[in-house]
Design a protein around this motif. Structure first.
Motif, PDB file in Angstrom:
ATOM      1  N   TYR A  12       0.865  -1.284   0.022  1.00 44.77           N
ATOM      2  CA  TYR A  12      -0.049  -0.028  -0.043  1.00 44.77           C
ATOM      3  C   TYR A  12       0.938   1.279  -0.038  1.00 44.77           C
ATOM      4  O   TYR A  12       0.508   2.231  -0.693  1.00 44.77           O
ATOM      5  CB  TYR A  12      -1.025   0.098   1.173  1.00 44.77           C
ATOM      6  CG  TYR A  12      -2.167  -1.011   0.973  1.00 44.77           C
ATOM      7  CD1 TYR A  12      -3.239  -0.929   0.435  1.00 44.77           C
ATOM      8  CD2 TYR A  12      -1.784  -2.332   1.732  1.00 44.77           C
ATOM      9  CE1 TYR A  12      -3.985  -1.869   0.233  1.00 44.77           C
ATOM     10  CE2 TYR A  12      -2.701  -3.168   1.510  1.00 44.77           C
ATOM     11  CZ  TYR A  12      -3.835  -3.102   0.781  1.00 44.77           C
ATOM     12  OH  TYR A  12      -4.672  -4.089   0.876  1.00 44.77           O
ATOM     13  N   VAL A  13       1.901   1.228   0.810  1.00 41.85           N
ATOM     14  CA  VAL A  13       2.505   2.521   0.781  1.00 41.85           C
ATOM     15  C   VAL A  13       3.648   2.855  -0.400  1.00 41.85           C
ATOM     16  O   VAL A  13       3.516   3.865  -0.848  1.00 41.85           O
ATOM     17  CB  VAL A  13       3.609   2.481   1.979  1.00 41.85           C
ATOM     18  CG1 VAL A  13       4.443   3.846   2.173  1.00 41.85           C
ATOM     19  CG2 VAL A  13       2.821   2.413   3.342  1.00 41.85           C
ATOM     20  N   ALA A  14       4.067   1.605  -0.632  1.00 41.42           N
ATOM     21  CA  ALA A  14       4.992   1.826  -1.892  1.00 41.42           C
ATOM     22  C   ALA A  14       4.423   2.437  -3.192  1.00 41.42           C
ATOM     23  O   ALA A  14       4.972   3.220  -3.898  1.00 41.42           O
ATOM     24  CB  ALA A  14       5.797   0.508  -2.442  1.00 41.42           C
ATOM     25  N   ASN A  15       3.339   2.021  -3.397  1.00 39.48           N
ATOM     26  CA  ASN A  15       2.472   2.417  -4.716  1.00 39.48           C
ATOM     27  C   ASN A  15       1.642   3.843  -4.539  1.00 39.48           C
ATOM     28  O   ASN A  15       1.054   4.344  -5.259  1.00 39.48           O
ATOM     29  CB  ASN A  15       1.440   1.385  -5.037  1.00 39.48           C
ATOM     30  CG  ASN A  15       0.329   1.264  -4.329  1.00 39.48           C
ATOM     31  OD1 ASN A  15      -0.063   1.980  -3.225  1.00 39.48           O
ATOM     32  ND2 ASN A  15      -0.383  -0.091  -4.669  1.00 39.48           N
ATOM     33  N   GLY A  16       1.798   4.180  -3.441  1.00 36.99           N
ATOM     34  CA  GLY A  16       1.183   5.494  -2.879  1.00 36.99           C
ATOM     35  C   GLY A  16      -0.151   5.435  -2.264  1.00 36.99           C
ATOM     36  O   GLY A  16      -0.847   6.410  -2.351  1.00 36.99           O
ATOM     37  N   SER A  17      -0.915   4.284  -2.290  1.00 36.95           N
ATOM     38  CA  SER A  17      -2.088   4.095  -1.822  1.00 36.95           C
ATOM     39  C   SER A  17      -2.475   4.729  -0.249  1.00 36.95           C
ATOM     40  O   SER A  17      -3.423   5.173   0.160  1.00 36.95           O
ATOM     41  CB  SER A  17      -2.782   2.838  -2.010  1.00 36.95           C
ATOM     42  OG  SER A  17      -2.514   2.390  -3.438  1.00 36.95           O
ATOM     43  N   VAL A  18      -1.473   4.444   0.473  1.00 38.13           N
ATOM     44  CA  VAL A  18      -1.453   4.734   1.884  1.00 38.13           C
ATOM     45  C   VAL A  18      -0.231   5.278   2.428  1.00 38.13           C
ATOM     46  O   VAL A  18       0.761   4.985   2.119  1.00 38.13           O
ATOM     47  CB  VAL A  18      -1.654   3.458   2.749  1.00 38.13           C
ATOM     48  CG1 VAL A  18      -1.689   3.557   4.277  1.00 38.13           C
ATOM     49  CG2 VAL A  18      -3.123   2.760   2.435  1.00 38.13           C
ATOM     50  N   ARG A  19      -0.255   6.259   3.291  1.00 44.21           N
ATOM     51  CA  ARG A  19       0.748   7.034   4.138  1.00 44.21           C
ATOM     52  C   ARG A  19       0.855   6.448   5.192  1.00 44.21           C
ATOM     53  O   ARG A  19      -0.172   6.641   6.196  1.00 44.21           O
ATOM     54  CB  ARG A  19       0.540   8.563   3.716  1.00 44.21           C
ATOM     55  CG  ARG A  19       1.781   9.477   4.018  1.00 44.21           C
ATOM     56  CD  ARG A  19       1.511  10.638   4.035  1.00 44.21           C
ATOM     57  NE  ARG A  19       1.517  11.387   5.329  1.00 44.21           N
ATOM     58  CZ  ARG A  19       1.083  12.371   5.474  1.00 44.21           C
ATOM     59  NH1 ARG A  19       0.637  13.287   4.448  1.00 44.21           N
ATOM     60  NH2 ARG A  19       1.166  12.958   6.709  1.00 44.21           N
ATOM     61  N   LEU A  20       2.143   5.937   5.494  1.00 44.59           N
ATOM     62  CA  LEU A  20       2.231   5.499   6.915  1.00 44.59           C
ATOM     63  C   LEU A  20       3.078   6.547   7.677  1.00 44.59           C
ATOM     64  O   LEU A  20       4.273   6.854   7.130  1.00 44.59           O
ATOM     65  CB  LEU A  20       3.009   4.063   6.754  1.00 44.59           C
ATOM     66  CG  LEU A  20       3.250   3.356   7.973  1.00 44.59           C
ATOM     67  CD1 LEU A  20       1.985   3.012   8.858  1.00 44.59           C
ATOM     68  CD2 LEU A  20       4.247   2.151   7.756  1.00 44.59           C
ATOM     69  N   LEU A  21       2.469   6.762   8.796  1.00 47.18           N
ATOM     70  CA  LEU A  21       3.529   7.898   9.659  1.00 47.18           C
ATOM     71  C   LEU A  21       3.955   6.924  10.978  1.00 47.18           C
ATOM     72  O   LEU A  21       2.672   6.293  11.588  1.00 47.18           O
ATOM     73  CB  LEU A  21       2.531   9.002   9.999  1.00 47.18           C
ATOM     74  CG  LEU A  21       2.237   9.831   8.641  1.00 47.18           C
ATOM     75  CD1 LEU A  21       1.219  11.079   8.987  1.00 47.18           C
ATOM     76  CD2 LEU A  21       3.489  10.501   8.088  1.00 47.18           C
TER      77      LEU A  21
END
Length: 142
Positions: A12-21
Motif C-alpha cells: 500500500y505505501v510503495a504504490n502511494g495508496s497509503v501514507r504510513l506515519l
C-alpha cells in the motif's frame, strides 16, 4: 504490527495508496535516544528510518543496554554519513522535535500501543494484516 508493517509498506505505501506515519512513544529508558537515531537516519535517507526502525524492534533487548555508539555501529551497512549521524543525534533539535510529537500524542489521549488512525477512525491494539487490507481496500474503493 511489526510483523504486518512490511506487507503494508509493500502493498500500500510503495504504490502511494497509503501514507504510513510513525509517532514515537517516549515512555521509558532509552526511548528518546533510540527514536532520535532512527529519525536522524531518516533525515539522510527516508527509507533508512524504516530500516533502523525494524532493526531496533528486532534488537530491542540489546538496544536498551547498548550505548549510542554501539547502536550506530549496527547501521554501517546502510551507508549513512556517520559524521552527520553523530552530529544529528547529539545536536538536540531532533530530540526536541520528538518530545513535541510525543506530547501531542499524550494530549490527544493516545495511551495504548499500538494505536492506528486511519482517516477519522482510531483503532487501539494490534490487528492482523488481513484486517488492515480489508479496511484499506474499502477506503480506496470509495
Amino acid at each position: 504490527m511489526i510483523r504486518d508493517e512490511p506487507s503494508i509498506r509493500t502493498n500500500y505505501v510503495a504504490n502511494g495508496s497509503v501514507r504510513l506515519l510513525f509517532h514515537p512513544v517516549l515512555d521509558h529508558g532509552r526511548s528518546l535516544e533510540l527514536h532520535t537515531i532512527a529519525e536522524c537516519a531518516g533525515e539522510q535517507d527516508p527509507l533508512a528510518f524504516w530500516k533502523v526502525h525494524d532493526l531496533l524492534f528486532e534488537r530491542q533487548n540489546e538496544a536498551w543496554a547498548a550505548t549510542n555508539d554501539v547502536v550506530l555501529s549496527w547501521l554501517d551497512d546502510l551507508k549513512l554519513d556517520q559524521a552527520k549521524l553523530q552530529s544529528c543525534t547529539s545536536d538536540g533539535a531532533v530530540s526536541e522535535k520528538l518530545v513535541g510529537i510525543d506530547r501531542e500524542r499524550v494530549n490527544a489521549g493516545i495511551r495504548l500501543r499500538p494505536t492506528f488512525q486511519i482517516n477519522e477512525r482510531t483503532i487501539e491494539g494490534a490487528i492482523p494484516y488481513e484486517q488492515f487490507a480489508k479496511l484499506f481496500e474499502g477506503l480506496l474503493a470509495k
